[in-house]
Design a protein around this motif. Structure first.
Motif, PDB file in Angstrom:
ATOM      1  N   HIS A  50       0.843  -1.195   0.000  1.00 58.79           N
ATOM      2  CA  HIS A  50       0.000   0.000   0.000  1.00 58.79           C
ATOM      3  C   HIS A  50       0.880   1.248   0.000  1.00 58.79           C
ATOM      4  CE1 HIS A  50      -3.146   2.876   1.175  1.00 58.79           C
ATOM      5  NE2 HIS A  50      -4.002   1.959   0.758  1.00 58.79           N
ATOM      6  N   LYS A  51       0.361   2.312  -0.609  1.00 50.62           N
ATOM      7  CA  LYS A  51       1.130   3.561  -0.677  1.00 50.62           C
ATOM      8  C   LYS A  51       1.389   4.161   0.700  1.00 50.62           C
ATOM      9  CE  LYS A  51       0.179   5.041  -5.414  1.00 50.62           C
ATOM     10  NZ  LYS A  51      -0.331   6.116  -6.291  1.00 50.62           N
ATOM     11  N   ASN A  52       0.576   3.828   1.686  1.00 49.76           N
ATOM     12  CA  ASN A  52       0.850   4.288   3.049  1.00 49.76           C
ATOM     13  C   ASN A  52       2.178   3.727   3.541  1.00 49.76           C
ATOM     14  OD1 ASN A  52      -1.445   5.822   3.315  1.00 49.76           O
ATOM     15  ND2 ASN A  52      -2.638   4.212   4.323  1.00 49.76           N
ATOM     16  N   GLN A  53       2.509   2.529   3.064  1.00 48.32           N
ATOM     17  CA  GLN A  53       3.788   1.931   3.435  1.00 48.32           C
ATOM     18  C   GLN A  53       4.933   2.536   2.640  1.00 48.32           C
ATOM     19  OE1 GLN A  53       4.063  -2.330   2.935  1.00 48.32           O
ATOM     20  NE2 GLN A  53       6.197  -2.426   3.549  1.00 48.32           N
ATOM     21  N   THR A  54       4.748   2.705   1.332  1.00 47.39           N
ATOM     22  CA  THR A  54       5.844   3.222   0.513  1.00 47.39           C
ATOM     23  C   THR A  54       6.220   4.639   0.919  1.00 47.39           C
ATOM     24  OG1 THR A  54       4.335   4.009  -1.228  1.00 47.39           O
ATOM     25  CG2 THR A  54       5.187   1.772  -1.436  1.00 47.39           C
ATOM     26  N   SER A  55       5.242   5.420   1.354  1.00 44.57           N
ATOM     27  CA  SER A  55       5.532   6.803   1.738  1.00 44.57           C
ATOM     28  C   SER A  55       6.374   6.879   3.003  1.00 44.57           C
ATOM     29  CB  SER A  55       4.233   7.577   1.936  1.00 44.57           C
ATOM     30  OG  SER A  55       3.501   7.070   3.037  1.00 44.57           O
ATOM     31  N   LYS A  56       6.410   5.792   3.763  1.00 37.94           N
ATOM     32  CA  LYS A  56       7.175   5.766   5.010  1.00 37.94           C
ATOM     33  C   LYS A  56       8.404   4.878   4.897  1.00 37.94           C
ATOM     34  CE  LYS A  56       2.880   6.316   7.668  1.00 37.94           C
ATOM     35  NZ  LYS A  56       1.964   5.680   8.632  1.00 37.94           N
ATOM     36  N   SER A  57       8.728   4.452   3.695  1.00 40.40           N
ATOM     37  CA  SER A  57       9.830   3.511   3.484  1.00 40.40           C
ATOM     38  C   SER A  57      11.070   4.196   2.923  1.00 40.40           C
ATOM     39  CB  SER A  57       9.395   2.406   2.509  1.00 40.40           C
ATOM     40  OG  SER A  57       8.290   1.687   2.997  1.00 40.40           O
ATOM     41  N   LEU A  58      12.192   3.509   3.051  1.00 41.60           N
ATOM     42  CA  LEU A  58      13.410   3.901   2.361  1.00 41.60           C
ATOM     43  C   LEU A  58      13.479   3.132   1.045  1.00 41.60           C
ATOM     44  CD1 LEU A  58      16.193   3.830   5.135  1.00 41.60           C
ATOM     45  CD2 LEU A  58      14.993   5.818   4.238  1.00 41.60           C
ATOM     46  N   PHE A  59      13.998   3.781   0.003  1.00 46.33           N
ATOM     47  CA  PHE A  59      14.192   3.135  -1.284  1.00 46.33           C
ATOM     48  C   PHE A  59      15.667   3.178  -1.631  1.00 46.33           C
ATOM     49  CE2 PHE A  59       9.707   3.845  -1.320  1.00 46.33           C
ATOM     50  CZ  PHE A  59       9.186   2.818  -2.088  1.00 46.33           C
ATOM     51  N   PHE A  60      16.275   2.003  -1.749  1.00 48.09           N
ATOM     52  CA  PHE A  60      17.677   1.888  -2.128  1.00 48.09           C
ATOM     53  C   PHE A  60      17.758   1.579  -3.613  1.00 48.09           C
ATOM     54  CE2 PHE A  60      19.284   0.223   2.269  1.00 48.09           C
ATOM     55  CZ  PHE A  60      18.952   1.454   2.827  1.00 48.09           C
ATOM     56  N   ILE A  61      18.574   2.333  -4.335  1.00 49.45           N
ATOM     57  CA  ILE A  61      18.790   2.079  -5.756  1.00 49.45           C
ATOM     58  C   ILE A  61      20.294   2.047  -6.004  1.00 49.45           C
ATOM     59  CG2 ILE A  61      18.262   2.776  -8.110  1.00 49.45           C
ATOM     60  CD1 ILE A  61      15.950   4.426  -7.064  1.00 49.45           C
ATOM     61  N   GLY A  62      20.779   0.884  -6.393  1.00 49.84           N
ATOM     62  CA  GLY A  62      22.207   0.732  -6.667  1.00 49.84           C
ATOM     63  C   GLY A  62      22.428  -0.080  -7.920  1.00 49.84           C
ATOM     64  N   SER A  63      22.766   0.570  -8.998  1.00 50.35           N
ATOM     65  CA  SER A  63      22.946  -0.112 -10.279  1.00 50.35           C
ATOM     66  C   SER A  63      23.913   0.697 -11.143  1.00 50.35           C
ATOM     67  CB  SER A  63      21.585  -0.258 -10.983  1.00 50.35           C
ATOM     68  OG  SER A  63      21.675  -1.083 -12.115  1.00 50.35           O
ATOM     69  N   GLY A  64      24.409   0.064 -12.196  1.00 53.61           N
ATOM     70  CA  GLY A  64      25.285   0.770 -13.130  1.00 53.61           C
ATOM     71  C   GLY A  64      26.639   0.123 -13.321  1.00 53.61           C
ATOM     72  N   GLY A  65      27.121  -0.603 -12.314  1.00 59.66           N
ATOM     73  CA  GLY A  65      28.436  -1.224 -12.422  1.00 59.66           C
ATOM     74  C   GLY A  65      28.529  -2.231 -13.561  1.00 59.66           C
ATOM     75  N   ASN A  66      27.476  -3.018 -13.733  1.00 59.11           N
ATOM     76  CA  ASN A  66      27.487  -4.002 -14.819  1.00 59.11           C
ATOM     77  C   ASN A  66      27.443  -3.339 -16.186  1.00 59.11           C
ATOM     78  OD1 ASN A  66      27.518  -6.501 -13.304  1.00 59.11           O
ATOM     79  ND2 ASN A  66      25.451  -5.974 -12.641  1.00 59.11           N
ATOM     80  N   ASP A  67      26.747  -2.210 -16.273  1.00 58.61           N
ATOM     81  CA  ASP A  67      26.713  -1.474 -17.537  1.00 58.61           C
ATOM     82  C   ASP A  67      28.119  -1.042 -17.939  1.00 58.61           C
ATOM     83  OD1 ASP A  67      23.698  -1.208 -17.850  1.00 58.61           O
ATOM     84  OD2 ASP A  67      23.964  -0.195 -15.940  1.00 58.61           O
ATOM     85  N   VAL A  68      28.847  -0.482 -16.979  1.00 56.33           N
ATOM     86  CA  VAL A  68      30.205  -0.004 -17.255  1.00 56.33           C
ATOM     87  C   VAL A  68      31.129  -1.172 -17.590  1.00 56.33           C
ATOM     88  CG1 VAL A  68      32.223   1.120 -16.239  1.00 56.33           C
ATOM     89  CG2 VAL A  68      29.942   2.070 -15.846  1.00 56.33           C
ATOM     90  N   PHE A  69      31.031  -2.247 -16.824  1.00 56.14           N
ATOM     91  CA  PHE A  69      31.919  -3.391 -17.027  1.00 56.14           C
ATOM     92  C   PHE A  69      31.719  -4.005 -18.413  1.00 56.14           C
ATOM     93  CE2 PHE A  69      33.282  -7.866 -16.293  1.00 56.14           C
ATOM     94  CZ  PHE A  69      34.592  -7.604 -15.912  1.00 56.14           C
ATOM     95  N   THR A  70      30.472  -4.197 -18.813  1.00 56.94           N
ATOM     96  CA  THR A  70      30.212  -4.818 -20.114  1.00 56.94           C
ATOM     97  C   THR A  70      30.650  -3.913 -21.263  1.00 56.94           C
ATOM     98  OG1 THR A  70      27.920  -3.986 -20.079  1.00 56.94           O
ATOM     99  CG2 THR A  70      28.300  -6.217 -19.274  1.00 56.94           C
ATOM    100  N   TYR A  71      30.645  -2.606 -21.024  1.00 59.56           N
ATOM    101  CA  TYR A  71      31.100  -1.671 -22.060  1.00 59.56           C
ATOM    102  C   TYR A  71      32.553  -1.943 -22.421  1.00 59.56           C
ATOM    103  CZ  TYR A  71      31.687   2.768 -24.562  1.00 59.56           C
ATOM    104  OH  TYR A  71      31.918   3.723 -25.533  1.00 59.56           O
ATOM    105  N   PHE A  72      33.345  -2.359 -21.405  1.00 68.41           N
ATOM    106  CA  PHE A  72      34.766  -2.599 -21.645  1.00 68.41           C
ATOM    107  C   PHE A  72      35.065  -4.061 -21.980  1.00 68.41           C
ATOM    108  CE2 PHE A  72      34.824   1.431 -19.454  1.00 68.41           C
ATOM    109  CZ  PHE A  72      35.865   2.114 -20.075  1.00 68.41           C
ATOM    110  N   VAL A  73      34.268  -4.973 -21.442  1.00 66.63           N
ATOM    111  CA  VAL A  73      34.491  -6.392 -21.733  1.00 66.63           C
ATOM    112  C   VAL A  73      34.160  -6.703 -23.188  1.00 66.63           C
ATOM    113  CG1 VAL A  73      33.669  -8.735 -21.243  1.00 66.63           C
ATOM    114  CG2 VAL A  73      34.190  -7.192 -19.367  1.00 66.63           C
ATOM    115  N   TYR A  74      33.129  -6.029 -23.707  1.00 65.70           N
ATOM    116  CA  TYR A  74      32.718  -6.254 -25.096  1.00 65.70           C
ATOM    117  C   TYR A  74      32.907  -4.963 -25.902  1.00 65.70           C
ATOM    118  CZ  TYR A  74      30.481 -10.178 -22.745  1.00 65.70           C
ATOM    119  OH  TYR A  74      30.234 -11.288 -21.966  1.00 65.70           O
TER     120      TYR A  74
END
Length: 367
Positions: free
Chosen positions: A151-175
């Motif tokens: 429920h949005k009552n929960q999301t409004s009181k929650s923390l949101f962690f977003i951690g991405s991008g390392g694989n994008d960079v790595f594949t850019y150099f591997v391939y």
């Protein structure tokens, strides 16, 4: 005068803490890659990026959980700091819990983890490995809201962690040559996806965001998989691309109060914090910050930990890297403490502990 914004923040945090004896959030939703994946990939049919075998998980859980390290991740440590249980993998929820059709809602009270090892901000990153890109992770989150499991009552009181991008960079150099974009165009495409993801979460009630920058990818043992990579020095070109992305991410975080009224974002400086440990290993209890504890080949970075022919060190806590790509639990523990209660050099503009006790919106200074 330049100290005034910081004093205002401290005063606001003090007053909000007084206004609620137990104001700290009790729910965290996690999106990202293998640095956060608690075992989602092991439920995905034909997914080839796995850590569901020994010796993964050996130092804390004493069995493999699907986490790409020997114990807990940053998400796990922060959950412990918050005094809540670890977030379950989304895939476990849909494969094992929802089909039971009873008592599942109470299992979501502490949040949920959608992270998929090998995934990126760009849909094409490791798509042949059948991982879940962040766009699909977002769809999974939205579907649970549409079905009233969250429920949005929960999301409004929650923390949101977003951690991405390392694989994008790595594949850019591997391939090399696989992407037709220049490094800067590629990074801008990554940042657009981060903005899009944040906006969708915001529309579904998210207000407190923690964005984790990309770490020193040029220094991982797995760099030996890149043609021409040095065994004695970090890959400078890869870290330049990482720095460019991280600078853009921090600028985005500074704009969040304006782009998304009522929301607040913090920037967790993984690159700078990790480099502090790499540059001063003995101070932080490391005996080896170059090789992986577990793996095979040069730097133990040529073969994944647990696969036939691997070797494992006797003291994982003395190593910065657990395997070819990922830190040890000891490293994650240090980073987690820095982001939970550290200063603005590690986490900006406030730390995760401060973010977790906010009970009303405050205005933060723009760099």
């Amino acid at each position: 005068m330049e100290r005034l914004p910081q004093l205002i923040i401290i005063l606001c945090l003090f007053l909000t803490a007084l206004s609620s004896v137990d104001a700290r959030v009790k729910s965290v939703f996690v999106f990202g890659d293998s640095l956060f994946d608690p075992g989602n990939n092991r439920y995905i049919k034909n997914c080839t990026l796995q850590a569901n075998f020994r010796p993964y998980g050996s130092s804390f859980f004493h069995h493999p959980t699907g986490r790409f390290t020997n114990g807990r991740t940053v998400a796990d440590f922060i959950a412990q700091f918050l005094g809540i249980k670890f977030q379950r993998p989304y895939q476990e929820l849909v494969h094992r819990i929802l089909p039971m059709r009873h008592h599942h809602k109470r299992l979501l009270h502490n949040g949920l983890n959608f992270a998929s090892a090998g995934s990126g901000l760009l849909r094409d990153t490791n798509k042949d490995a059948k991982v879940t890109p962040i766009q699909v992770q977002l769809q999974q989150f939205q579907s649970l809201i549409a079905q009233n499991h969250i429920h949005k009552n929960q999301t409004s009181k929650s923390l949101f962690f977003i951690g991405s991008g390392g694989n994008d960079v790595f594949t850019y150099f591997v391939y090399p040559g696989a992407s037709k974009m220049t490094p800067r165009t590629y990074v801008r495409a990554m940042l657009r996806e981060m903005v899009h993801t944040t906006g969708k979460i915001y529309k579904n009630g998210g207000r407190r965001f923690a964005f984790f920058s990309i770490g020193p990818m040029g220094c991982i043992p797995g760099r030996v998989l890149i043609r021409g990579a040095s065994l004695t020095q970090c890959t400078h070109k890869m870290d330049l691309m990482v720095k460019y992305y991280n600078a853009g991410l921090k600028r985005f975080v500074s704009k969040i109060p304006r782009l998304f009224p009522g929301a607040i974002g913090v920037y967790a400086a993984v690159f700078d914090t990790a480099n502090k440990y790499l540059d001063n290993p003995k101070i932080y209890g490391f005996a080896d910050v170059t090789r992986a504890c577990c793996g095979a080949g040069p730097l133990n970075g040529q073969l994944q930990c647990g696969l036939r022919g691997y070797t494992m060190c006797l003291t994982p806590n003395a190593y910065f890297f657990w395997d070819y790509f990922h830190p040890t639990e000891h490293t994650y523990g240090l980073i987690s403490k820095a982001f939970w209660a550290g200063g603005k050099e590690e986490v900006w503009p406030i730390n995760l502990k401060a973010l977790s006790i906010l009970t009303r919106n405050i205005t933060l200074p723009i760099p």
